[in-house]
Design an enzyme around this catalytic site. Structure first.
Site, PDB file in Angstrom:
ATOM      1  N   GLU A   1      14.636  22.693  32.694  1.00 56.63           N
ATOM      2  CA  GLU A   1      15.195  23.074  33.993  1.00 56.63           C
ATOM      3  C   GLU A   1      14.527  22.381  35.181  1.00 56.63           C
ATOM      4  OE1 GLU A   1      16.158  26.701  31.376  1.00 56.63           O
ATOM      5  OE2 GLU A   1      14.575  25.181  31.540  1.00 56.63           O
TER       6      GLU A   1
ATOM      7  N   GLU B   1      16.275  29.310  25.627  1.00 55.11           N
ATOM      8  CA  GLU B   1      15.909  30.670  26.006  1.00 55.11           C
ATOM      9  C   GLU B   1      16.578  31.706  25.111  1.00 55.11           C
ATOM     10  OE1 GLU B   1      14.865  30.767  30.643  1.00 55.11           O
ATOM     11  OE2 GLU B   1      16.772  29.781  30.219  1.00 55.11           O
TER      12      GLU B   1
END
Length: 256
Positions: free
Chosen positions: A132, A112
């Site tokens: 995730e 990210e």
């Protein structure tokens, strides 16, 4: 030991995640340190391009520090989530062009961070992904929003919902990476130096127009572009560029 290293050289800021022993993962202290570094860069007129990388040879960043995460209360997890969101948004909104030099693993929050940069390049052995969902959570630092804007909705859904890890070559083939190279910092610096040949205020205004215009309809985007152009008109650099052209020499831009 500082968990974030900052070196500024020839108008380029090199930001290094410096927790190699923890695969450059983000604990709360590291996020706070990164926050301060980004704030200092954002107002530093000497910095015209920013390069992010990780210490060591194994990882760019594997995201959240899971050893710390196991010790946190629900409130502390929310605190960390809010902090990483603010920091990565600040990176995304830096006025200077940004480059992620992905030297190894880039998972979760590490990926990210790279997505928050304008350009991403990676070493050939790098492996990356938004993993995730394999931990029963979702990307929470911009991944669900930035990834589909870069590679498209369908491919982003595939990568996030499968928690798939991909190689640098795969990432390049889907448009996630600008380049795959084993001369990573050298190539990142070359890209930065290419941009440094251009007017620094123009670089910032062009980036601003693109970033803001992408979230607007065409007519609004054109208005944003015109206003960004108008910022460059009264600058000394614009006059210098015209003078250098007439004198058949390279311009000497001052960022003024």
């Amino acid at each position: 030991m500082e968990s974030i290293l900052l070196r500024i050289e020839n108008h380029i800021a090199y930001v290094t995640l410096n927790r190699a022993e923890a695969l450059n993962s983000f604990n709360y202290d590291t996020l706070c340190e990164l926050d301060k570094v980004i704030e200092s860069i954002s107002i530093n007129r000497d910095v015209r391009v920013v390069i992010f990388t990780g210490a060591g040879e194994k990882a760019f960043s594997v995201g959240a520090d899971l050893k710390e995460r196991k010790t946190l209360t629900i409130e502390q997890v929310k605190r960390n989530l809010n902090k990483i969101n603010r920091v990565f948004t600040a990176i995304d909104q830096l006025p200077q062009p940004t480059i992620a030099a992905i030297n190894g693993f880039a998972f979760g929050g590490g990926m990210e961070l790279a997505l928050a940069c304008d350009f991403r390049m990676a070493a050939s052995a790098a492996v990356m992904g938004l993993t995730e969902t394999s931990l029963a959570i979702i990307p929470g630092a911009g991944g669900t929003q930035r990834l589909p804007r870069i590679i498209g909705e369908s491919k982003a859904l595939e990568l996030i919902l499968t928690a798939k890890r991909i190689t640098a070559d795969e990432a390049h083939s889907i448009g996630l990476l600008y380049k795959v190279t084993d001369q990573l910092l050298e190539e990142a610096t070359k890209l930065a130096e290419t941009m440094l040949q251009n007017g620094p205020i123009a670089l910032q205004q062009a980036k601003y127009a693109i970033k803001q215009g992408m979230n607007a309809d065409l007519q609004t985007g054109l208005t944003i572009e015109r206003k960004a152009y108008e910022v460059t008109i009264p600058t000394e650099d614009r006059i210098e560029a015209l003078q250098a052209f007439s004198e058949k020499r390279k311009p000497d831009f001052k960022g003024q």
